[in-house]
Design an enzyme around this catalytic site. Structure first.
Site, PDB file in Angstrom:
ATOM      1  N   ASN A 109       0.828  -1.192   0.032  1.00  0.00           N
ATOM      2  CA  ASN A 109      -0.239   0.068   0.009  1.00  0.00           C
ATOM      3  C   ASN A 109       0.877   1.016   0.020  1.00  0.00           C
ATOM      4  OD1 ASN A 109      -2.931  -0.817   0.450  1.00  0.00           O
ATOM      5  ND2 ASN A 109      -2.097  -1.932   1.815  1.00  0.00           N
TER       6      ASN A 109
ATOM      7  N   ASN B 193       4.741   1.373  -0.298  1.00  0.00           N
ATOM      8  CA  ASN B 193       5.885   1.189  -1.284  1.00  0.00           C
ATOM      9  C   ASN B 193       6.094  -0.141  -2.105  1.00  0.00           C
ATOM     10  OD1 ASN B 193       7.599   3.346   0.199  1.00  0.00           O
ATOM     11  ND2 ASN B 193       7.740   2.081   1.853  1.00  0.00           N
TER      12      ASN B 193
ATOM     13  N   ASP C 295       1.075 -10.882   0.140  1.00  0.00           N
ATOM     14  CA  ASP C 295       2.357 -10.871   0.748  1.00  0.00           C
ATOM     15  C   ASP C 295       2.286 -11.850   1.771  1.00  0.00           C
ATOM     16  OD1 ASP C 295      -0.029  -9.263   1.774  1.00  0.00           O
ATOM     17  OD2 ASP C 295       1.345  -8.157   2.819  1.00  0.00           O
TER      18      ASP C 295
ATOM     19  N   THR D  97       2.571  -1.319   6.048  1.00  0.00           N
ATOM     20  CA  THR D  97       1.449  -0.249   6.500  1.00  0.00           C
ATOM     21  C   THR D  97       0.252  -0.882   7.507  1.00  0.00           C
ATOM     22  OG1 THR D  97       1.246   0.159   4.086  1.00  0.00           O
ATOM     23  CG2 THR D  97      -0.544   0.997   5.411  1.00  0.00           C
TER      24      THR D  97
END
EC number: 2.7.1.33
Length: 260
Positions: free
Chosen positions: A9, A11, A109, A132
């Site tokens: 969100n 990088n 992820d 994030t």
């Protein structure tokens, strides 16, 4: 050469894997409107700066921002003549399928973290990923992702505090010299730092108690080393765990093409 792309969100990370080690890792901010040409200009400029001229043979993408997938696919097709694997899509198989509630989506992820953790450490582990959001990913004995916890990320908490309380400034997170702050900045830093220490300790302890087995705790993400200072929070810290997990998923798909 395998290009691994992890788009979060905040990088986006590009890393090149030569089969044994990382040639380079490049970071940029995430923007869903970034075009394929813009990706290539940024990517090729930095590679040239570092004197790297790899031949990209394959690409694998993990993203929690669905809107970037189209431009990343165009980037791969236009500049490498490749069709990337995208974690979470039907044509990208996982070494071990997640075991979660029916029809529940799992962040790519988190799937990569599970694959990377199992490949390096075996099962029965918890991955604490500082992004994030602060994610706790539980990996079973056989390597399956079986659930976890999502908490607000450290920087997100700091931003919310600064936006929601007009008298409080935005501060950088650091380990304070003492718990009791003697000024506003020190009070905020202490609250966030020691608050997240307590959150990590408390949640990992409850996960272990509920899971009922000995578990290894792995820290990853940019802030993991900060929170590990002088604290026995993690058994190990691995800043490349998500990206390494992408190499594991890619290899599994190359070795098992029949799923297509």
């Amino acid at each position: 050469m395998l290009l691994c792309i992890d788009c979060g969100n905040t990088n986006t990370v590009f890393s090149i894997w030569d089969g044994e080690s990382w040639l380079c890792t490049l970071r940029t901010s995430t923007h869903h409107s970034r075009t394929a040409d813009a990706y290539f200009t940024w990517f090729s400029t930095l590679l040239s700066h570092y004197g790297i001229d790899p031949k990209i043979d394959d690409v694998i993408i993990s993203t929690t921002v669905p809107r970037v997938v189209f431009n990343l696919r165009v980037f791969c097709d236009r500049f490498f003549n490749l069709r990337p694997l995208v974690v979470g899509k039907p044509d990208c198989a996982l070494p071990i399928a997640p075991r979660v509630d029916y029809d529940t989506g799992v962040g790519p992820d988190r799937l990569a973290n599970a694959a990377g953790a199992f490949a390096r450490h075996g099962g029965d582990c918890v991955v604490v990923d500082f992004g994030t959001a602060t994610n706790f990913d539980v990996v079973a004995e056989d390597g399956a992702y079986v659930g976890g916890v999502i908490a607000p990320g450290v920087n997100l908490s700091l931003e919310a505090l600064a936006l929601g309380a007009a008298a409080l400034p935005h501060v950088d997170i650091t380990k304070p010299e003492q718990v009791i702050g003697t000024n506003t900045v020190g009070c905020i830093q202490s609250g966030v730092f020691w608050g997240y220490i307590g959150l990590i300790e408390g949640i990992t302890a409850r996960i272990k108690a509920e899971y009922g087995r000995s578990m290894k705790v792995i820290g990853t993400g940019g802030l993991a080393p900060l929170f590990a200072q002088g604290e026995l929070l993690f058994d190990t810290i691995e800043d490349d765990l998500t990206m390494y997990g992408l190499t594991v998923i890619h290899k599994y798909n190359k070795d098992n093409p029949s799923h297509e």
